[in-house]
Design a protein around this motif. Structure first.
Motif, mmCIF file in Angstrom:
data_model
loop_
_atom_site.group_PDB
_atom_site.id
_atom_site.type_symbol
_atom_site.label_atom_id
_atom_site.label_comp_id
_atom_site.label_asym_id
_atom_site.label_seq_id
_atom_site.Cartn_x
_atom_site.Cartn_y
_atom_site.Cartn_z
ATOM 1 N N VAL A 47 0.836 -1.210 0.000
ATOM 2 C CA VAL A 47 0.000 0.000 0.000
ATOM 3 C C VAL A 47 0.868 1.256 0.000
ATOM 4 N N ASN A 48 1.900 1.273 0.827
ATOM 5 C CA ASN A 48 2.736 2.467 0.908
ATOM 6 C C ASN A 48 3.560 2.700 -0.347
ATOM 7 N N LEU A 49 4.130 1.650 -0.905
ATOM 8 C CA LEU A 49 5.040 1.819 -2.039
ATOM 9 C C LEU A 49 4.331 1.883 -3.387
ATOM 10 N N VAL A 50 3.129 1.332 -3.459
ATOM 11 C CA VAL A 50 2.424 1.278 -4.746
ATOM 12 C C VAL A 50 1.246 2.247 -4.805
ATOM 13 N N ARG A 51 0.523 2.351 -3.722
ATOM 14 C CA ARG A 51 -0.737 3.103 -3.760
ATOM 15 C C ARG A 51 -0.629 4.519 -3.184
ATOM 16 N N ARG A 52 0.464 4.875 -2.529
ATOM 17 C CA ARG A 52 0.590 6.190 -1.918
ATOM 18 C C ARG A 52 1.694 7.010 -2.574
ATOM 19 N N ALA A 53 1.495 8.309 -2.588
ATOM 20 C CA ALA A 53 2.538 9.215 -3.074
ATOM 21 C C ALA A 53 3.722 9.171 -2.118
ATOM 22 N N PRO A 54 4.939 9.409 -2.615
ATOM 23 C CA PRO A 54 6.118 9.332 -1.749
ATOM 24 C C PRO A 54 6.004 10.146 -0.464
ATOM 25 N N ALA A 55 5.415 11.326 -0.537
ATOM 26 C CA ALA A 55 5.324 12.173 0.651
ATOM 27 C C ALA A 55 4.391 11.593 1.708
ATOM 28 N N ASP A 56 3.527 10.698 1.316
ATOM 29 C CA ASP A 56 2.541 10.138 2.245
ATOM 30 C C ASP A 56 2.924 8.752 2.766
ATOM 31 N N ARG A 57 4.087 8.259 2.399
ATOM 32 C CA ARG A 57 4.465 6.898 2.766
ATOM 33 C C ARG A 57 4.977 6.797 4.197
ATOM 34 N N ASP A 58 4.602 5.713 4.841
ATOM 35 C CA ASP A 58 5.101 5.389 6.186
ATOM 36 C C ASP A 58 6.203 4.341 6.006
ATOM 37 N N MET A 59 7.447 4.819 5.945
ATOM 38 C CA MET A 59 8.548 3.923 5.639
ATOM 39 C C MET A 59 8.890 2.998 6.804
#
Length: 203
Positions: free
Chosen positions: A110-122
Motif C-alpha cells: 500500500v505504501n510503495l504502490v498506492r501512496r505518493a512518496p510524501a505520504d508513505r510510512d517507511m
C-alpha cells in the motif's frame, strides 16, 4: 464460457485468470472494483463488494481461493485437484497459509504502490518487509525439499503464493537471499499464464 469479474491489478483476480490459463479454460474478464467501481448488478452477485466473482454456467462464486478450488475440481483434472485427499491437502494448505503472507505484505504494498512518496510510512514498510522475509524463509525451507509448494509437480498450491511472490520480488524492499524461492520464481516466470496475467506492473 467462464466469466471473471474483477480488475487485473488485484492479486485475487490474478490468481483466477492465471489458473484459467493453466487449465486452458476459455474465459472473459470484465473490469470491476477499484477505479472501475461496482455496479448494482455486480453487488447483487457479491454483496461483500469485493473481487473477484465468477460465473460458470449457473454457478456464481466469490472468494478467490474458493474459486480456485472449484475451477481445479471441475476443470483441472487430477494434476490440479488430486483424487487422494492426503495429496490434495498438501497443496491446499498453502492456499490458506497465503492469507498470513498477504497480511504481512499489505503495508509495504500500500505504501510503495498506492501512496505518493510524501505520504508513505517507511517504518511500516520496513516492518512489513521484515515480516515478509520471515514468512518467505518458510517457503524457502519447503522448496529446499521439493520443487513446488504443491509437491513434485506444479499445482494449485503454487498459485496464491506465486502471485504474491511477484510482488515480493518487485517491491523496493529489503529481501533476504532465499535461493530456493528465487529458483521457484524463475520457473513460475517461464509459465505463459503467469507471465501474461501475473507479471504486470504493480498498481
Amino acid at each position: 464460457m467462464l466469466t471473471v469479474w474483477g480488475r487485473l491489478n488485484s492479486h485475487n483476480v490474478k490468481k483466477v485468470v492465471w489458473l484459467a490459463e493453466e487449465i486452458g479454460l476459455p474465459y472473459a474478464r470484465h473490469d470491476m472494483g477499484g477505479a472501475f467501481g461496482m455496479s448494482d448488478a455486480y453487488l447483487a452477485m457479491n454483496p461483500n463488494a469485493l473481487i473477484p466473482t465468477i460465473e460458470d454456467g449457473d454457478v456464481v462464486l466469490w472468494e478467490s481461493n474458493a474459486i480456485l478450488r472449484y475451477l481445479a475440481a471441475r476443470h483441472g483434472g487430477d494434476a490440479l485437484w488430486p483424487a487422494d485427499p492426503a495429496v490434495r491437502a498438501q497443496a491446499d494448505k498453502w492456499m490458506d497459509w497465503q492469507f498470513a503472507y498477504a497480511d504481512a505484505q499489505r503495508d509495504a504494498f500500500v505504501n510503495l504502490v498506492r501512496r505518493a512518496p510524501a505520504d508513505r510510512d517507511m517504518d511500516a514498510v520496513a516492518r512489513s518487509a521484515t515480516a515478509c522475509g520471515k514468512l518467505m524463509a518458510i517457503v524457502d525451507q519447503v522448496l529446499s525439499r521439493q520443487p513446488w509448494l504443491s509437491g513434485d509437480s506444479f499445482g494449485i498450491g503454487d498459485i496464491p503464493m506465486g502471485v504474491y511472490a511477484h510482488s515480493w520480488f518487485t517491491l523496493a524492499i529489503e529481501r533476504p537471499e532465499l535461493p530456493y524461492v528465487a529458483d521457484w520464481y524463475a520457473r513460475l516466470k517461464a509459465r505463459p499464464g503467469y507471465a501474461a496475467q501475473v507479471m504486470i506492473p504493480l498498481s
